[in-house]
Scaffold this motif. Structure first.
Motif, mmCIF file in Angstrom:
data_model
loop_
_atom_site.group_PDB
_atom_site.id
_atom_site.type_symbol
_atom_site.label_atom_id
_atom_site.label_comp_id
_atom_site.label_asym_id
_atom_site.label_seq_id
_atom_site.Cartn_x
_atom_site.Cartn_y
_atom_site.Cartn_z
ATOM 1 N N VAL A 1 0.915 -8.269 -7.347
ATOM 2 C CA VAL A 1 -0.240 -7.407 -7.062
ATOM 3 C C VAL A 1 -1.219 -7.423 -8.240
ATOM 4 O O VAL A 1 -2.439 -7.500 -8.056
ATOM 5 C CB VAL A 1 0.217 -5.962 -6.753
ATOM 6 N N ALA A 2 -0.681 -7.362 -9.470
ATOM 7 C CA ALA A 2 -1.543 -7.393 -10.652
ATOM 8 C C ALA A 2 -2.301 -8.704 -10.730
ATOM 9 O O ALA A 2 -3.505 -8.724 -11.032
ATOM 10 C CB ALA A 2 -0.706 -7.183 -11.913
ATOM 11 N N PHE B 1 -4.786 -2.383 -14.533
ATOM 12 C CA PHE B 1 -4.831 -1.933 -15.920
ATOM 13 C C PHE B 1 -3.680 -0.991 -16.258
ATOM 14 O O PHE B 1 -3.256 -0.921 -17.417
ATOM 15 C CB PHE B 1 -6.194 -1.318 -16.235
ATOM 16 N N VAL B 2 -3.147 -0.270 -15.274
ATOM 17 C CA VAL B 2 -1.914 0.487 -15.505
ATOM 18 C C VAL B 2 -0.769 -0.492 -15.781
ATOM 19 O O VAL B 2 0.048 -0.301 -16.691
ATOM 20 C CB VAL B 2 -1.588 1.395 -14.305
ATOM 21 N N TYR B 3 -0.715 -1.571 -14.987
ATOM 22 C CA TYR B 3 0.320 -2.589 -15.150
ATOM 23 C C TYR B 3 0.242 -3.236 -16.534
ATOM 24 O O TYR B 3 1.255 -3.420 -17.219
ATOM 25 C CB TYR B 3 0.154 -3.648 -14.060
ATOM 26 N N SER C 1 8.995 4.541 -16.201
ATOM 27 C CA SER C 1 9.615 3.259 -15.860
ATOM 28 C C SER C 1 8.760 2.515 -14.846
ATOM 29 O O SER C 1 9.278 1.899 -13.934
ATOM 30 C CB SER C 1 11.019 3.474 -15.300
ATOM 31 N N VAL C 2 7.457 2.586 -14.976
ATOM 32 C CA VAL C 2 6.612 1.954 -13.968
ATOM 33 C C VAL C 2 6.776 0.439 -13.939
ATOM 34 O O VAL C 2 6.767 -0.157 -12.867
ATOM 35 C CB VAL C 2 5.124 2.307 -14.176
ATOM 36 N N ALA C 3 6.923 -0.183 -15.100
ATOM 37 C CA ALA C 3 7.070 -1.638 -15.106
ATOM 38 C C ALA C 3 8.371 -2.052 -14.435
ATOM 39 O O ALA C 3 8.425 -2.996 -13.664
ATOM 40 C CB ALA C 3 7.022 -2.176 -16.541
ATOM 41 N N ALA C 4 9.438 -1.308 -14.727
ATOM 42 C CA ALA C 4 10.734 -1.636 -14.135
ATOM 43 C C ALA C 4 10.719 -1.437 -12.634
ATOM 44 O O ALA C 4 11.284 -2.215 -11.875
ATOM 45 C CB ALA C 4 11.817 -0.768 -14.767
ATOM 46 N N SER C 5 10.069 -0.375 -12.157
ATOM 47 C CA SER C 5 10.066 -0.107 -10.724
ATOM 48 C C SER C 5 9.081 -0.993 -9.990
ATOM 49 O O SER C 5 9.144 -1.133 -8.781
ATOM 50 C CB SER C 5 9.702 1.362 -10.458
#
Length: 398
Positions: free
Chosen positions: A64-65, A280-282, A52-56
């Motif tokens: 930041v991205a 790039f993770v985002y 859930s990285v996008a949600a968190s």
């Protein structure tokens, strides 16, 4: 149970970033570009996959991205020499032909496969661009320099600017068509672009006096420019402008105001390296496998048609512009990356209350494919051109 969930959400981003960095370093040993590994980890940790990285991340994650993207775009803009287009107008002609062929080919493909006119126009405008973030990062990682490298960078600047103008114009038309509000349509298109350019130019023009004031005009100004980019991105978010256009204009003006940057400026040092992993993770985490799967037929065809259009455009004026047919085709291959530009361009429209993710669903499949294959194509093209430097001084890899 609630505490466990809260802890898991709090750790999602740090764990994803740490794992992405580790896999990026390991993958580099097998000639897999770091950013491809970063995006893959982001995709695996996305809400519709494993995590859930996008949600968190929330709104702060997007800021930041965009800041990370802004740093890359500033550096990218600083590398563009506008005088080169004047000295060799065939390069500019190649860039415009690339935009025209890519736009027409993707539009025709979309219409043939049953997409609506608006969807086809949006897909076509997006597909004309190359991701400057992916291209710049691969170039920097490989320490690449030469004719193919410089042509890819300069032609990417042309197609990105054209893509932003076309996309904003189409979004403005869509706003007017759906809401009948001419003022809102204008503010979502021409006004956004013009004010974004103006803000970037103002920052570029204002930096030399600031650097002279603090005594860093001819020395390392990495921190000063990083802070300026962060401030510029924050302002574009606050004013609902385009961070993409503003930071690119900032870099272009900084170069042509003859502000000297030291070698330490490349990648913005440790700060840039860290933010690149996050970026790039985002971008990878923004991919939804269900949307990508639904749009896979059109998305995969879009990738192939876009590649063919670029190869044709780069080959058409290769000899006239002073290069070989082989290097023209390698330049086209180097310009395959797309994903970062698409995700953050769509993010720009979301900030002004327009969500086009579902409208351009087929692009999800194309971006997912090019997140992984685009940087690899760039790396292989630069290696085939013999422009990649070995990490050891004085050596080159073929």
């Amino acid at each position: 149970m609630l505490d466990t969930l809260a802890v898991a959400l709090a750790l999602a981003w740090p764990v994803a970033v740490a794992l992405a960095w580790l896999l990026g370093e390991l993958g580099q040993r097998w000639n897999i570009p770091r950013i491809a590994s970063y995006a893959l980890v982001g995709f695996l940790f996305a809400p519709t996959q494993l995590g859930s990285v996008a949600a968190s991340g929330g709104p702060l994650g997007g800021l930041v991205a965009n800041t990370a993207f802004g740093l890359i775009l500033f550096e990218f803009g600083y590398r563009i020499n506008l005088h080169w287009f004047r000295q060799n107008p065939w390069i500019a002609a190649t860039g415009l032909l690339d935009v025209a062929l890519s736009f027409l080919a993707v539009y025709a493909l979309s219409r043939v496969m049953g997409a609506a006119v608006l969807t086809s126009l949006l897909l076509a405008s997006i597909a004309t661009a190359t991701s400057p973030a992916s291209l710049t990062r691969v170039v920097n990682d490989l320490r690449s320099s030469g004719q193919v490298t410089e042509r890819a960078l300069h032609l990417t600047a042309v197609n990105c600017l054209c893509a932003v103008f076309a996309f904003k114009f189409i979004v403005g038309f869509w706003t007017f068509d759906t809401a009948g509000d001419a003022v809102k349509a204008l503010s979502n298109s021409a006004v956004v672009v013009l004010f974004s350019v103006g803000l970037g130019v103002a920052f570029g023009g204002g930096m030399p006096p600031v650097l002279r004031l603090v005594g860093r005009y001819q020395s390392d100004a990495t921190v000063a420019f990083a802070i300026a980019v962060i401030l510029l991105v924050a302002l574009t978010h606050l004013l609902h402008l385009s961070a993409l256009v503003a930071t690119l204009a900032f870099g272009l003006v900084a170069r042509h105001r003859r502000v000297t940057l030291s070698q330490a400026q490349r990648n913005f040092g440790v700060l840039g390296d860290l933010l690149i992993v996050f970026l790039f993770v985002y971008v990878g985490a923004s991919a939804d496998w269900r949307r990508a799967w639904a749009g896979l037929p059109l998305g995969a065809a879009l990738v192939l048609v876009r590649a063919a259009a670029k190869v044709l455009a780069m080959s058409a004026f290769a000899r006239a512009s002073g290069t070989t047919l082989r290097k023209g085709m390698l330049t086209a291959l180097a310009m395959m990356p797309l994903s970062t530009f698409v995700v953050l361009l769509l993010e720009d429209t979301r900030h002004v209350g327009i969500d086009l993710i579902d409208t351009v669903a087929p692009v999800a499949a194309a971006t997912l494919l090019l997140q992984l294959l685009g940087p690899i194509a760039t790396q292989q093209a630069l290696r085939a051109a013999g422009e990649v430097q070995d990490p050891r001084p004085g050596k080159r890899r073929e």
